[in-house]
Write a protein that holds these residues in place. Structure first.
Motif, PDB file in Angstrom:
ATOM      1  N   LYS A  75      -3.040   7.203  -4.405  1.00 22.76           N
ATOM      2  CA  LYS A  75      -2.960   8.228  -5.453  1.00 22.76           C
ATOM      3  C   LYS A  75      -1.516   8.504  -5.860  1.00 22.76           C
ATOM      4  O   LYS A  75      -1.214   8.650  -7.056  1.00 22.76           O
ATOM      5  CB  LYS A  75      -3.617   9.511  -4.950  1.00 22.76           C
ATOM      6  CG  LYS A  75      -3.522  10.681  -5.920  1.00 22.76           C
ATOM      7  CD  LYS A  75      -4.138  11.940  -5.324  1.00 22.76           C
ATOM      8  CE  LYS A  75      -3.979  13.132  -6.271  1.00 22.76           C
ATOM      9  NZ  LYS A  75      -4.549  14.369  -5.676  1.00 22.76           N
ATOM     10  N   LYS A  76      -0.610   8.563  -4.883  1.00 17.76           N
ATOM     11  CA  LYS A  76       0.766   8.976  -5.149  1.00 17.76           C
ATOM     12  C   LYS A  76       1.653   7.824  -5.613  1.00 17.76           C
ATOM     13  O   LYS A  76       2.542   8.016  -6.445  1.00 17.76           O
ATOM     14  CB  LYS A  76       1.371   9.630  -3.900  1.00 17.76           C
ATOM     15  CG  LYS A  76       0.763  10.983  -3.552  1.00 17.76           C
ATOM     16  CD  LYS A  76       1.049  12.005  -4.642  1.00 17.76           C
ATOM     17  CE  LYS A  76       0.492  13.378  -4.305  1.00 17.76           C
ATOM     18  NZ  LYS A  76       0.762  14.363  -5.389  1.00 17.76           N
TER      19      LYS A  76
ATOM     20  N   VAL B  72      -5.226   8.927   4.537  1.00 21.00           N
ATOM     21  CA  VAL B  72      -3.825   8.589   4.289  1.00 21.00           C
ATOM     22  C   VAL B  72      -3.713   7.404   3.329  1.00 21.00           C
ATOM     23  O   VAL B  72      -2.857   7.391   2.442  1.00 21.00           O
ATOM     24  CB  VAL B  72      -3.089   8.317   5.617  1.00 21.00           C
ATOM     25  CG1 VAL B  72      -1.701   7.720   5.370  1.00 21.00           C
ATOM     26  CG2 VAL B  72      -2.974   9.605   6.413  1.00 21.00           C
ATOM     27  N   TRP B  73      -4.575   6.401   3.498  1.00 17.70           N
ATOM     28  CA  TRP B  73      -4.547   5.256   2.578  1.00 17.70           C
ATOM     29  C   TRP B  73      -4.841   5.714   1.146  1.00 17.70           C
ATOM     30  O   TRP B  73      -4.146   5.301   0.199  1.00 17.70           O
ATOM     31  CB  TRP B  73      -5.561   4.200   3.006  1.00 17.70           C
ATOM     32  CG  TRP B  73      -5.536   2.969   2.135  1.00 17.70           C
ATOM     33  CD1 TRP B  73      -4.744   1.873   2.289  1.00 17.70           C
ATOM     34  CD2 TRP B  73      -6.327   2.726   0.967  1.00 17.70           C
ATOM     35  NE1 TRP B  73      -4.989   0.962   1.292  1.00 17.70           N
ATOM     36  CE2 TRP B  73      -5.956   1.455   0.470  1.00 17.70           C
ATOM     37  CE3 TRP B  73      -7.312   3.452   0.300  1.00 17.70           C
ATOM     38  CZ2 TRP B  73      -6.544   0.901  -0.667  1.00 17.70           C
ATOM     39  CZ3 TRP B  73      -7.890   2.907  -0.831  1.00 17.70           C
ATOM     40  CH2 TRP B  73      -7.510   1.648  -1.310  1.00 17.70           C
ATOM     41  N   ALA B  74      -5.842   6.558   0.982  1.00 16.48           N
ATOM     42  CA  ALA B  74      -6.184   7.055  -0.362  1.00 16.48           C
ATOM     43  C   ALA B  74      -5.052   7.900  -0.944  1.00 16.48           C
ATOM     44  O   ALA B  74      -4.800   7.871  -2.158  1.00 16.48           O
ATOM     45  CB  ALA B  74      -7.476   7.876  -0.286  1.00 16.48           C
TER      46      ALA B  74
ATOM     47  N   GLY C 240      -3.649   2.506   6.813  1.00 17.03           N
ATOM     48  CA  GLY C 240      -3.926   3.934   6.853  1.00 17.03           C
ATOM     49  C   GLY C 240      -2.838   4.646   7.629  1.00 17.03           C
ATOM     50  O   GLY C 240      -1.695   4.724   7.192  1.00 17.03           O
ATOM     51  N   THR C 241      -3.188   5.170   8.820  1.00 21.14           N
ATOM     52  CA  THR C 241      -2.167   5.764   9.683  1.00 21.14           C
ATOM     53  C   THR C 241      -1.647   4.764  10.708  1.00 21.14           C
ATOM     54  O   THR C 241      -0.623   4.999  11.344  1.00 21.14           O
ATOM     55  CB  THR C 241      -2.724   6.988  10.441  1.00 21.14           C
ATOM     56  OG1 THR C 241      -3.777   6.555  11.331  1.00 21.14           O
ATOM     57  CG2 THR C 241      -3.266   8.037   9.488  1.00 21.14           C
TER      58      THR C 241
ATOM     59  N   LEU D  94      -3.634  -2.141  -1.491  1.00 23.87           N
ATOM     60  CA  LEU D  94      -2.662  -1.177  -1.998  1.00 23.87           C
ATOM     61  C   LEU D  94      -1.541  -1.837  -2.799  1.00 23.87           C
ATOM     62  O   LEU D  94      -1.117  -1.328  -3.834  1.00 23.87           O
ATOM     63  CB  LEU D  94      -2.063  -0.379  -0.834  1.00 23.87           C
ATOM     64  CG  LEU D  94      -1.279   0.875  -1.212  1.00 23.87           C
ATOM     65  CD1 LEU D  94      -2.184   1.909  -1.885  1.00 23.87           C
ATOM     66  CD2 LEU D  94      -0.605   1.479   0.005  1.00 23.87           C
ATOM     67  N   PHE D  95      -1.048  -2.987  -2.327  1.00 29.41           N
ATOM     68  CA  PHE D  95       0.082  -3.645  -2.974  1.00 29.41           C
ATOM     69  C   PHE D  95      -0.341  -4.849  -3.810  1.00 29.41           C
ATOM     70  O   PHE D  95       0.493  -5.696  -4.140  1.00 29.41           O
ATOM     71  CB  PHE D  95       1.117  -4.072  -1.929  1.00 29.41           C
ATOM     72  CG  PHE D  95       1.838  -2.922  -1.270  1.00 29.41           C
ATOM     73  CD1 PHE D  95       1.992  -1.711  -1.923  1.00 29.41           C
ATOM     74  CD2 PHE D  95       2.369  -3.053   0.007  1.00 29.41           C
ATOM     75  CE1 PHE D  95       2.651  -0.648  -1.328  1.00 29.41           C
ATOM     76  CE2 PHE D  95       3.041  -2.000   0.614  1.00 29.41           C
ATOM     77  CZ  PHE D  95       3.171  -0.792  -0.057  1.00 29.41           C
TER      78      PHE D  95
END
Length: 417
Positions: free
Chosen positions: A178-179, A172-174, A137-138, A202-203
């Motif tokens: 998304k991006k 931030v993770w979401a 996340g952050t 995420l990866f």
């Protein structure tokens, strides 16, 4: 082929130093590499910053706002947290306008590049991770082995119940998920961080490979111990125990408290041992260390750092979490044994009882045993320690690994166009 290396700074912190060293190594093998930073500290011409004038003031304002927003989240995890939602507009524009064949992004905290800006880069991206932020996340490191939100995905149900305020980690993770639809290649310097990235939600399914940080072995090499001590004004007749960090030495992740507990044991209370600290150490830190302490402050040039390591009998890196700590690899290149805990990226650095000592996780007594073992065996392991460092981290070898990776990515990209 044109390579562009991106970092918040070229020399400010361990990750920046690693990026700068890779850039220098690529340049040395005649690879066309430019380094683009928000904060330039070196005098190298092919390190470029566009963050000046009004844009520099704006960047500082946005960084201040970013840090203020971070304070809206009250987390038990007290490591560094970053948003990366604003980004340096001039730096981003330079990336787009220069149209490099490959963009190699290193540490882009301090709002050097935003999550959205990274997604809009047209060139193929290689992201070199120096911590866990990119798939968390952050937070730049997770709290502990039980904190696995990065593996599960961040949702309301798995937030730590003691955390308060806005769940910025989840947001931030979401936002990254998304991006970052277009996959880019992930490089990590240690097998531990590679495993973490591969296991992250995420990866998942992305190309993640391990390439260590580059180190100039012609600079970092053994020199005479007595000479090094004389030049630094250190005692000639003591057993010197080194400790330090390029960032905040009081960061709990760095394990200063564990070292203090270790040195408080009876074995080090006699006058034969002294501590040498690299980095900023205030009077509270000096008084907390139970043996006499010599503080060298921040040494930014490689020659002074080489003298620091060569003055030591042992380098202790008692961190709770590390990727591939450069204080450890630099010491090993100088033939100095390193003592650390057998956690995270340290097994990549230290070969147990061959180039140093890997103590049981956070066991101060075993850490103490390791320091004594390393001091007693320094002379007979120096040659192998140096040899292993050259084999693993020599800048020429690492640069050629990156060059081959960049060539393959550029070829595949052109084939798909």
């Amino acid at each position: 082929m044109k390579i562009q290396i991106i970092s918040s700074s070229d020399l400010g912190g361990g990750a920046a130093r690693a990026a700068f060293r890779l850039h220098s190594a690529l340049t040395a093998i005649r690879c066309s590499s430019n380094m683009l930073v928000s904060e330039k500290r070196s005098n190298q011409e092919n390190v470029i910053t566009k963050t000046n004038g009004f844009n520099k003031v704006l960047h500082r304002v946005l960084l201040y706002i970013s840090r203020a927003i971070i304070n809206c989240q009250k987390s038990r995890n007290n490591v560094l947290h970053s948003l990366c939602i604003f980004g340096d507009r001039k730096l981003f524009k330079e990336i787009i306008d220069s149209e490099p064949n490959v963009v190699n992004i290193h540490w882009h905290g301090n709002e050097a590049l935003s999550i959205r800006q990274i997604a809009k880069i047209n060139s193929p991206i290689v992201m070199t991770l120096h911590d866990m932020w990119s798939f968390c996340g952050t937070e730049h490191y997770n709290q502990d082995e039980n904190d696995i939100r990065y593996e599960e995905g961040y949702h309301a149900g798995n937030r730590c119940k003691t955390d308060k305020g806005i769940d910025l980690d989840r947001f931030v993770w979401a936002y990254k998920k998304k991006k970052w639809k277009k996959q880019f290649t992930i490089v990590t310097p240690s097998n531990w961080l590679t495993s973490c990235a591969k296991n992250s939600a995420l990866f998942d399914g992305w190309n993640v490979i391990t390439i260590p940080n580059a180190l100039n072995m012609e600079v970092y090499q053994p020199v005479d111990t007595q000479t090094a001590r004389e030049l630094l004004g250190l005692p000639l007749d003591k057993k010197l125990i080194g400790f330090g960090a390029f960032g905040d030495i009081t960061d709990p992740r760095k394990g200063l408290d564990l070292l203090i507990e270790c040195l408080s044991s009876g074995a080090f209370k006699y006058g034969d041992y002294e501590c040498v600290v690299l980095g900023n150490a205030n009077n509270d830190i000096i008084s907390a260390l139970p043996i006499k302490t010599n503080v060298l402050g921040h040494l930014n040039d490689d020659v002074s750092l080489k003298l620091f390591y060569n003055s030591l009998d042992v380098m202790v890196v008692p961190s709770r979490q590390e990727n591939l700590p450069q204080t450890a690899t630099e010491a090993q290149a100088c033939g100095i044994p390193v003592v650390a805990f057998d956690v995270t990226g340290f097994p990549d650095v230290v070969e147990h009882k061959k180039t140093g000592y890997l103590a049981k996780a956070y066991d101060k007594d075993d850490l103490s045993d390791g320091i004594k073992w390393a001091i007693e065996n320094k002379e007979c392991i120096t040659e192998h320690t140096r040899y292993r460092a050259v084999e693993r981290w020599d800048s020429d070898k690492i640069a050629r690994k990156y060059q081959q990776l960049f060539d393959n990515i550029d070829t595949n990209h052109k084939t798909m166009q």
